[in-house]
Each structure stands twice: as structure tokens, then as C-alpha cells.
Motif scaffolding. Sequence first.
Motif, PDB file in Angstrom:
ATOM      1  N   LEU A  95       0.815  -1.213   0.000  1.00 44.78           N
ATOM      2  CA  LEU A  95       0.000   0.000   0.000  1.00 44.78           C
ATOM      3  C   LEU A  95       0.849   1.263   0.000  1.00 44.78           C
ATOM      4  CD1 LEU A  95      -1.502  -1.900   2.707  1.00 44.78           C
ATOM      5  CD2 LEU A  95      -3.271  -0.719   1.481  1.00 44.78           C
ATOM      6  N   GLY A  96       0.344   2.283  -0.694  1.00 44.36           N
ATOM      7  CA  GLY A  96       0.948   3.607  -0.633  1.00 44.36           C
ATOM      8  C   GLY A  96      -0.129   4.604  -0.243  1.00 44.36           C
ATOM      9  N   ILE A 114      11.622  11.423  -3.023  1.00 44.44           N
ATOM     10  CA  ILE A 114      11.000  10.292  -3.733  1.00 44.44           C
ATOM     11  C   ILE A 114      11.886   9.051  -3.702  1.00 44.44           C
ATOM     12  CG2 ILE A 114      10.215   9.522  -6.028  1.00 44.44           C
ATOM     13  CD1 ILE A 114       9.479  12.512  -6.533  1.00 44.44           C
ATOM     14  N   THR A 115      13.204   9.234  -3.726  1.00 47.21           N
ATOM     15  CA  THR A 115      14.115   8.081  -3.862  1.00 47.21           C
ATOM     16  C   THR A 115      14.544   7.472  -2.531  1.00 47.21           C
ATOM     17  OG1 THR A 115      16.049   9.552  -3.924  1.00 47.21           O
ATOM     18  CG2 THR A 115      15.055   8.955  -6.040  1.00 47.21           C
ATOM     19  N   GLU A 116      14.391   8.198  -1.436  1.00 46.21           N
ATOM     20  CA  GLU A 116      14.947   7.732  -0.152  1.00 46.21           C
ATOM     21  C   GLU A 116      14.355   6.382   0.281  1.00 46.21           C
ATOM     22  OE1 GLU A 116      17.780   8.607   2.914  1.00 46.21           O
ATOM     23  OE2 GLU A 116      17.474   9.232   0.842  1.00 46.21           O
ATOM     24  N   ALA A 117      13.017   6.269   0.280  1.00 47.04           N
ATOM     25  CA  ALA A 117      12.401   5.015   0.751  1.00 47.04           C
ATOM     26  C   ALA A 117      12.699   3.829  -0.177  1.00 47.04           C
ATOM     27  CB  ALA A 117      10.899   5.208   0.941  1.00 47.04           C
ATOM     28  N   PRO A 118      12.621   3.987  -1.513  1.00 48.97           N
ATOM     29  CA  PRO A 118      12.976   2.838  -2.364  1.00 48.97           C
ATOM     30  C   PRO A 118      14.395   2.314  -2.120  1.00 48.97           C
ATOM     31  CG  PRO A 118      11.805   4.467  -3.660  1.00 48.97           C
ATOM     32  CD  PRO A 118      12.049   5.086  -2.308  1.00 48.97           C
ATOM     33  N   GLY A 133      12.500   7.785  -9.888  1.00 47.05           N
ATOM     34  CA  GLY A 133      12.047   9.086  -9.377  1.00 47.05           C
ATOM     35  C   GLY A 133      11.838  10.092 -10.496  1.00 47.05           C
ATOM     36  N   GLU A 134      12.760  10.106 -11.449  1.00 43.81           N
ATOM     37  CA  GLU A 134      12.644  11.048 -12.572  1.00 43.81           C
ATOM     38  C   GLU A 134      11.425  10.726 -13.443  1.00 43.81           C
ATOM     39  OE1 GLU A 134      16.568  10.646 -14.173  1.00 43.81           O
ATOM     40  OE2 GLU A 134      17.415  12.215 -12.860  1.00 43.81           O
ATOM     41  N   LEU A 167       3.945   6.426  -5.161  1.00 45.72           N
ATOM     42  CA  LEU A 167       4.073   5.515  -6.306  1.00 45.72           C
ATOM     43  C   LEU A 167       5.463   4.885  -6.402  1.00 45.72           C
ATOM     44  CD1 LEU A 167       2.222   7.623  -9.022  1.00 45.72           C
ATOM     45  CD2 LEU A 167       1.491   5.398  -8.160  1.00 45.72           C
ATOM     46  N   ALA A 168       6.463   5.568  -5.864  1.00 47.51           N
ATOM     47  CA  ALA A 168       7.849   5.077  -5.965  1.00 47.51           C
ATOM     48  C   ALA A 168       8.032   3.727  -5.284  1.00 47.51           C
ATOM     49  CB  ALA A 168       8.813   6.102  -5.360  1.00 47.51           C
TER      50      ALA A 168
END
Length: 258
Positions: A95-96, A114-118, A133-134, A167-168
Motif C-alpha cells: 500500500l501507498g 522520492i528516492t529515499e524510501a525505495p 524518481g525522474e 508511487l515510488a
Amino acid sequence: MTEEPIIKFDKVVKRFGDLTVLNKLDFEVKKGEKVTIIGPSGSGKSTVLRILMTLEGIDGGVVTVGGEPLWHERAPDGSLVPASEAHLHKMRSQLGMVFQQFNLFPHMTVLRNITEAPVKVLGLSRKEARERGEELLELVGLADQAQKYPHQLSGGQQQRVGIARALAMRPNILLFDEPTSALDPELVGEVLNVIGKLAEEHDLTMLLVTHEMRFAREISDRVCFFDRGRIREEGSPEELFTDPTEDRTREFLQAVLD
């Protein structure tokens, strides 16, 4: 054979002290369905999302996500026991959520938000996370804002970053908790446009709590009217907004649509 719902609340009870917020709630969402929850303040709408995100526990009943219990797990004898933190962590990855307040990290750039959690949670390489992220910034119309900080963006732009961040993590289910309620009226449209585009172009299951009735009508496969912790009425947007059967639904819609 009918497909198992991706979200199922079975006689779910949630209390805050003496107040029962969800009263033996039965509620299902099918895979790929876009469902909007409407209703007065205090009817339990946001609590449903917070339970799904494991931000609030439950006091009775069973919640199932993707065919597995969320707040329980199966013991060797098949009985349900309270979920461990490891089980909740695993379930959460499906879930997001996009919150009312944007909850961005002020000291990180838009792209880093956006990139930190992935990177930390999914174990993606920095390069892979940056590429994802881009792409997502492109999707929400903010490709040129990647190196800015949250305070340099409007509220509408910050909320669009919030959508990209959710969404990431590649969730199967995207939850929206009144995503436009903290925005100035002229910024609401840009966020709703992005959510509408997601609904149209991506095979996501979406569950929205919103006060934007026109938007609910446009985007939803089904609309559920919550009152006092239960679903009072549900149906297609056409049925619910044009010809509600319950007096309480009619009364609510007259108040919010006037």
C-alpha cells in the motif's frame, strides 16, 4: 469463481476510548477498482485508510489485504493471532498513501524525497531509484523541479511530489486521504488532474476519501457513503449522486452540493 477482493473489512470495530468509530464494518474493494468514500466528519472515513496503512489498530473483526490478514497472522494450527511487526512490515509494502498534509522532508530535494524510501526499504540502487524518481516526476508534471526543496514549491506541487513518492514504492493499492483539503482552491485542480490521470492510465486499486464530490463522480467505479462507522449506502456514482435511496445520503449530498 469470483475473485477474492484485494481489500476486505469483515465486522471491523475501531474505538477511540468510549467512541466507536467503526461499528462492525463490512467493506470490500476489488483489484483495480476505484472506490471513493464520502460522508460527514467523524463517520470513520479516514480511519479506514489509517487501519490499512497500519497507523491504527483494530478492536474487533478481521482486515484482509491481498488475501492475507493484515492485523493478524495464521498460527501453525490455522488460528488467527495478533500480527508481529515483521508481518505488518511485509503487508504494508502493498500500500501507498497520500496524506492531507504533504509530510515531505524539508531538508531533502524533491527527487531525494522520492528516492529515499525505495533505496532504504526496497533496496534499490541509487541509480535505479533516481531513474524511477525522474519518471514519476515526469508523470506528475514536475520533471523540472527535481532539485528544488519543498519550501520552494506551491502546495499543489508538494502534493504532487507526495503522489510520486507513494508511487515510488510500487504499491498495488494507493490510498488518498482528502488529498486536496490542505490546498488553496486554485491549486486543487492540478492535484485532481494527476489523480485522474493515474486512475485512467494505471491498473492501480485506488481508495479515496474526498470532499470533492464532482471529482468523486468522475473518477469512481463505486462511491460509498459512510455514516456512524458503517456504509449507509453504496453504488455507482450515477446511482448515488443522482438517485440515492437513503434519506441520510440525500440530506448529506444536499448539504455538500449546495
